[in-house]
Write an enzyme that holds these catalytic residues in place. Structure first.
Site, PDB file in Angstrom:
ATOM      1  N   ARG A 263       0.818  -1.271   0.016  1.00  0.00           N
ATOM      2  CA  ARG A 263      -0.039  -0.137  -0.045  1.00  0.00           C
ATOM      3  C   ARG A 263       0.928   1.205   0.064  1.00  0.00           C
ATOM      4  O   ARG A 263       1.747   1.354   0.588  1.00  0.00           O
ATOM      5  CB  ARG A 263      -0.755  -0.080   1.191  1.00  0.00           C
ATOM      6  N   ARG A 278       2.472   1.226  10.082  1.00  0.00           N
ATOM      7  CA  ARG A 278       2.062   1.727   8.918  1.00  0.00           C
ATOM      8  C   ARG A 278       3.079   1.510   7.981  1.00  0.00           C
ATOM      9  O   ARG A 278       3.861   2.446   7.585  1.00  0.00           O
ATOM     10  CB  ARG A 278       1.324   3.201   9.071  1.00  0.00           C
ATOM     11  N   GLU A 351      -6.265  -0.524  15.711  1.00  0.00           N
ATOM     12  CA  GLU A 351      -6.879  -1.494  14.968  1.00  0.00           C
ATOM     13  C   GLU A 351      -5.974  -2.507  14.172  1.00  0.00           C
ATOM     14  O   GLU A 351      -4.571  -2.475  14.202  1.00  0.00           O
ATOM     15  CB  GLU A 351      -7.227  -0.786  13.391  1.00  0.00           C
ATOM     16  N   SER A 354     -10.134  -5.772  10.315  1.00  0.00           N
ATOM     17  CA  SER A 354     -11.418  -5.045   9.860  1.00  0.00           C
ATOM     18  C   SER A 354     -12.089  -6.068   9.246  1.00  0.00           C
ATOM     19  O   SER A 354     -11.737  -6.736   8.387  1.00  0.00           O
ATOM     20  CB  SER A 354     -11.066  -3.841   8.935  1.00  0.00           C
ATOM     21  N   ARG A 393       1.126  -6.443  12.509  1.00  0.00           N
ATOM     22  CA  ARG A 393       0.613  -5.680  13.825  1.00  0.00           C
ATOM     23  C   ARG A 393       0.308  -6.335  15.062  1.00  0.00           C
ATOM     24  O   ARG A 393       0.511  -6.167  16.231  1.00  0.00           O
ATOM     25  CB  ARG A 393      -0.832  -4.862  13.436  1.00  0.00           C
TER      26      ARG A 393
END
Length: 426
Positions: A263, A278, A351, A354, A393
């Site tokens: 990403r 990130r 987070e 999801s 994560r």
């Protein structure tokens, strides 16, 4: 994509739903009507001109045979004019269809009625918590711990690839691999997901099908070979059913895969610049489900989220489940739960998963259908996707929650069989 007939028949329902996403977005209904009307007018005019051309062409032969030169020339003029009209209408049709598709492909899915309305994460609603957050004496963050161990190297990664990359080595690299294997075993052996090893490069249509294109191209990495690196395994796993008509007995289908994800993190400048939260490249175990309808889809969303929660419970990592508001959901979702894991160094939840129910939004874009029963008219399937979990994560959460005062990391019991019985990383 959306059902145009449904928008024509109940425009206010779509206007209201899109306005819940973002005030004023519902005005797109008026633009849809305008482009749809132009498209239908062009189609009707073209069909009428084609009919006139065909009928007139049949009369030309009779006029020529009768020797009526004037009538022959008049009919030829009618056919020539009809051909010009057909060509002009075809251009109008193509332009209207292009504008309509560009508009429809850029609009987000319709949120379900029970999704709370709000602009950002501040309006998300907590559903429940599990586990007691670990209150440590001066907890260090994962980056400091990993670098002190000599097993997490951002500087060397930056020399190779730039910012937002990491080089793991030694026992931390093994723990990352152990986490992925543990997650896959849990989801396949206990939760019934079928493990897949999909391509990491996909074509435009695959990303259009799941909703990343055309609107979110800046979030992706495109190769010189006209392929895209996958942002998540959701893309290839969901596209397994693209352009197919499957039997009802095939459903539900549940797929999982462990893949790297790529990403660009467009728009995230300045956010989480330190550490592994990130990155441009990270690993994830993805969950994808294909079901028949909304009732099954909502039940599957609860099931999928529970499957993701099971990973955190087995690792004894405190977390909470959040119901996302309309402004914080992904564009393709109708309803989303986020799982947020406790990070001691930040004294908050972040987070880690999801899970989203997408309805038939992706299926319409992929033309993925099923036949409810033999001989029945095909209907669009409903799709779901979720993280089970983001491996990087999860590694962050394990490092921080299992840190010891001497800088070592205790290996969670669930991971020890995957790490040769190792109990402590020091």
């Amino acid at each position: 994509m959306f059902d145009l007939r449904a928008i024509r028949e109940n425009p206010e329902a779509f206007r209201k739903a899109w306005n819940r996403r973002k005030p004023g977005l519902g005005d797109a209904v008026d633009d849809i009507h305008r482009h749809d009307a132009a498209l239908r007018t062009a189609l009707t005019d073209k069909q009428e001109a084609e009919k006139l051309r065909n009928e007139t062409s049949k009369l030309i032969g009779k006029a020529k045979a009768s020797g009526d030169e004037a009538e022959f020339e008049r009919l030829r003029k009618v056919v020539a004019d009809a051909k010009e009209t057909i060509e002009a209408c075809a251009e109008q049709e193509e332009a209207a269809r292009k504008e309509l598709n560009e508009l429809l492909y850029g609009l987000p899915n319709l949120p379900l009625d029970d999704v709370p309305e709000g602009e950002d994460e501040e309006a998300n609603v907590e559903q429940h918590r599990w586990g007691d957050p670990k209150r440590l004496n001066g907890p260090k963050d994962h980056a400091d711990l990993g670098e002190a161990l000599g097993m997490m190297d951002f500087e060397t990664a930056a020399k190779m690839s730039g910012a937002r990359f990491v080089l793991l080595s030694g026992k931390l690299a093994r723990m990352e691999r152990a986490l992925a294997s543990f997650m896959l075993d849990l989801q396949t052996l206990e939760h019934g997901y079928t493990e897949c090893s999909p391509p990491f490069l996909v074509k435009d249509q695959a990303l259009v099908g799941t909703g990343q294109l055309p609107k979110f191209s800046e979030d992706l990495f495109k190769t010189t070979a006209d392929h895209w690196l996958i942002p998540t395994a959701e893309v290839p796993l969901t596209n397994i059913v693209r352009e197919t008509i499957i039997e009802a007995s095939y459903l539900p289908r549940r797929f999982t895969a462990h893949t790297p994800c790529f990403r660009s993190e467009a728009g995230s400048a300045g956010r989480d610049t330190k550490g592994m939260i990130r990155l441009h490249q990270f690993n994830k175990v993805e969950l994808v489900s294909v079901v028949a309808n909304e009732e099954e889809g909502l039940a599957e969303l609860e099931r999928m989220t529970t499957c993701a929660e099971a990973v955190l419970k087995r690792l004894d990592l405190p977390f909470r489940r959040m119901l996302l508001c309309t402004g914080d959901m992904g564009a393709g979702a109708r309803k989303t739960y986020d799982l947020e894991v406790w990070l001691p160094s930040q004294n908050t939840y972040r987070e880690i998963s999801s899970c989203s129910y997408c309805g038939d939004f992706q299926a319409r874009r992929m033309d993925a259908r099923y036949r409810p029963e033999a001989g029945a008219k095909p209907e669009f399937v409903h799709t779901l996707n979720g993280s089970g979990l983001a491996v990087g994560r999860t590694l962050v959460a394990v490092i921080e929650n299992y840190q010891n005062e001497d800088g070592s990391i205790t290996v969670p019991e669930a991971l020890r069989p995957y790490m040769g019985g190792l109990e402590v990383i020091a």
